[in-house]
Design an enzyme around this catalytic site. Structure first.
Site, PDB file in Angstrom:
ATOM      1  N   PHE A  21     -72.548  81.592 -66.348  1.00 55.02           N
ATOM      2  CA  PHE A  21     -72.588  80.145 -66.522  1.00 55.02           C
ATOM      3  C   PHE A  21     -71.804  79.528 -65.363  1.00 55.02           C
ATOM      4  CE2 PHE A  21     -71.359  76.082 -68.410  1.00 55.02           C
ATOM      5  CZ  PHE A  21     -72.573  75.668 -68.949  1.00 55.02           C
ATOM      6  N   ASP A  46     -66.547  86.453 -71.693  1.00 56.85           N
ATOM      7  CA  ASP A  46     -66.884  85.117 -72.190  1.00 56.85           C
ATOM      8  C   ASP A  46     -67.839  85.301 -73.368  1.00 56.85           C
ATOM      9  OD1 ASP A  46     -68.178  82.656 -72.681  1.00 56.85           O
ATOM     10  OD2 ASP A  46     -67.888  81.996 -70.617  1.00 56.85           O
ATOM     11  N   TYR A  94     -68.205  75.218 -80.316  1.00 56.81           N
ATOM     12  CA  TYR A  94     -69.168  74.192 -80.709  1.00 56.81           C
ATOM     13  C   TYR A  94     -70.600  74.697 -80.762  1.00 56.81           C
ATOM     14  CZ  TYR A  94     -68.976  73.787 -75.570  1.00 56.81           C
ATOM     15  OH  TYR A  94     -68.939  74.057 -74.226  1.00 56.81           O
ATOM     16  N   LYS A  95     -70.814  75.983 -80.504  1.00 60.06           N
ATOM     17  CA  LYS A  95     -72.164  76.536 -80.578  1.00 60.06           C
ATOM     18  C   LYS A  95     -72.363  77.168 -81.957  1.00 60.06           C
ATOM     19  CE  LYS A  95     -72.148  77.457 -75.582  1.00 60.06           C
ATOM     20  NZ  LYS A  95     -72.917  76.273 -75.130  1.00 60.06           N
ATOM     21  N   ARG A 147     -85.628  77.025 -74.074  1.00 59.95           N
ATOM     22  CA  ARG A 147     -84.618  77.840 -74.749  1.00 59.95           C
ATOM     23  C   ARG A 147     -84.532  77.437 -76.221  1.00 59.95           C
ATOM     24  NH1 ARG A 147     -78.272  78.229 -73.169  1.00 59.95           N
ATOM     25  NH2 ARG A 147     -78.358  76.159 -74.077  1.00 59.95           N
TER      26      ARG A 147
END
Length: 395
Positions: A127, A196, A221-222, A370
């Site tokens: 990322f 990560d 938050y995912k 996605r």
């Protein structure tokens, strides 16, 4: 054809042991497949936030640091996250953003590695912000930065390597990297492994302790549904904590914060990963969101995630005209995270049309559709509908 797949979806949903958890979230008739970017709102959160604001802050005010447990929230909530990533208590502290925690972990890892190791290896597919932080950490520590494909890490690490920063799941493709094998290879080279977990925590077993991971970071938050901008977390393996030298020492990571001493003496345990005053409102919203995990097996979540992915791909093959989309997510379970990514030439426009029709995923440039599979609230009827609407949209 659609009736047969709808019937299969209904049967799978009827047999789903996690199906009842859907009622723990604020949802509507939209098919929400973007929980790998922002998880849905837990029904427990609004009332908790109201209490924090009106009673804890509004009435108790400063007394809440002790009486409402504000001061201990970073470690207490860290211990709630710990079972979801395979960690024993006392190794995770919640606070700051993922990027800030990547910086703390990576610079701390270089300092732990010691003299003579002047190289940081970073996931070449990472990322972007992880790459930015790794580059900055390398400049600050005098290290050379080497971007490497995760599969090439065992051959790339060596006596100069101080730390390796890897993503557990590729955010574009959903590829799950082999954390146990790669961590072992990193350790064989005498380096430290920093992982990560943003796209894996809350979706699949991680096994931080079992596999000897040194440091790890993740957002909340995912798949953990903590809310927009909810604080991230930092894992420091227990055996390293007394030597972990954070590059961001703050008054909250001091062993006696209220001494206001000019000399910094790091706190024992995970607390030395703290920096400044905790962001209490978002932190306690996260704590409420995590209550949905009480009694939930991560293994069961993983099993449902894989079944959802298999069924979604089956429906895509049935509904979408041949050659219109191509899956870039591995079909092999051991290599798949909890999302399905489809390559589509006009992906940006297609996703807009899907959203207009009540199927919410996201678009990643240049050509990726996605779809996040959050087993706590996504069902088989959801993915059947998503595939059917996709087929109608691109047909």
């Amino acid at each position: 054809m659609s009736e047969s797949y709808a019937g299969k979806a209904a049967a799978l949903d009827a047999a789903d042991e996690l199906a009842g958890l859907r009622d723990r979230f604020v949802l509507d008739d939209v098919v929400y497949l973007d929980g790998n970017s922002l998880g849905a709102l837990s029904v427990d959160v609004p009332g908790r936030v109201d209490d924090v604001v009106r009673r804890q802050w509004g009435e108790l005010r400063i007394r809440s640091w002790e009486e409402s447990g504000w001061w201990t929230a970073p470690e207490r909530i860290g211990d709630r996250i710990a079972p979801l990533v395979g960690a024993a208590p006392g190794q995770i502290v919640v606070g700051d953003s993922t990027s800030v925690n990547v910086f703390k972990a990576l610079v701390g890892a270089v300092r732990l590695a010691g003299a003579g190791r002047d190289e940081i290896v970073v996931d070449a597919t990472t990322f972007p912000s992880d790459g930015y932080i790794a580059a900055s950490a390398a400049r600050l520590t005098g290290c050379e930065l080497r971007p490497v494909e995760p599969s090439a890490v065992p051959d790339a690490v060596g006596p100069r390597t101080a730390a390796v920063l890897l993503n557990h799941v590729d955010y574009r493709t959903g590829r799950l990297h082999d954390l146990p094998a790669l961590t072992s290879a990193i350790h064989d080279a005498g380096a430290l492994a920093v992982w990560d977990l943003c796209h894996s925590a809350g979706a699949l077993p991680v096994g931080l302790d079992a596999h000897g991971v040194d440091l790890a970071v993740g957002c909340t938050y995912k798949y953990l549904n903590g809310g927009p901008g909810s604080p991230a977390y930092l894992y420091v393996r227990a055996g390293l904590q007394d030597r972990f030298d954070s590059p961001l020492p703050g008054w909250n990571s001091h062993t006696n914060p209220f001494d206001m001493s000019a000399e910094f003496i790091p706190a024992p345990g995970a607390a030395r990963g703290r920096v400044g005053t905790p962001d209490i409102l978002s932190m306690l919203a996260l704590e409420a969101a995590l209550e949905v995990w009480d009694g939930v097996s991560v293994d069961a979540v993983r099993a449902k995630s894989l079944a959802l992915g298999d069924f979604f791909l089956e429906c895509v093959e049935a509904y979408v005209p041949g050659g219109r989309v191509e899956s870039v997510t591995p079909s092999v379970h051991a290599e798949r995270g909890s999302q399905v990514s489809l390559r589509c030439a006009d992906a940006g426009d297609v996703m807009k049309r899907l959203i207009d029709r009540g199927v919410v995923g996201d678009f990643r440039r240049p050509d990726i559709l996605r779809f996040g599979l959050t087993p706590l609230y996504v069902g088989f009827a959801d993915v059947e509908r998503a595939a059917r609407v996709l087929g109608e949209t691109v047909g």
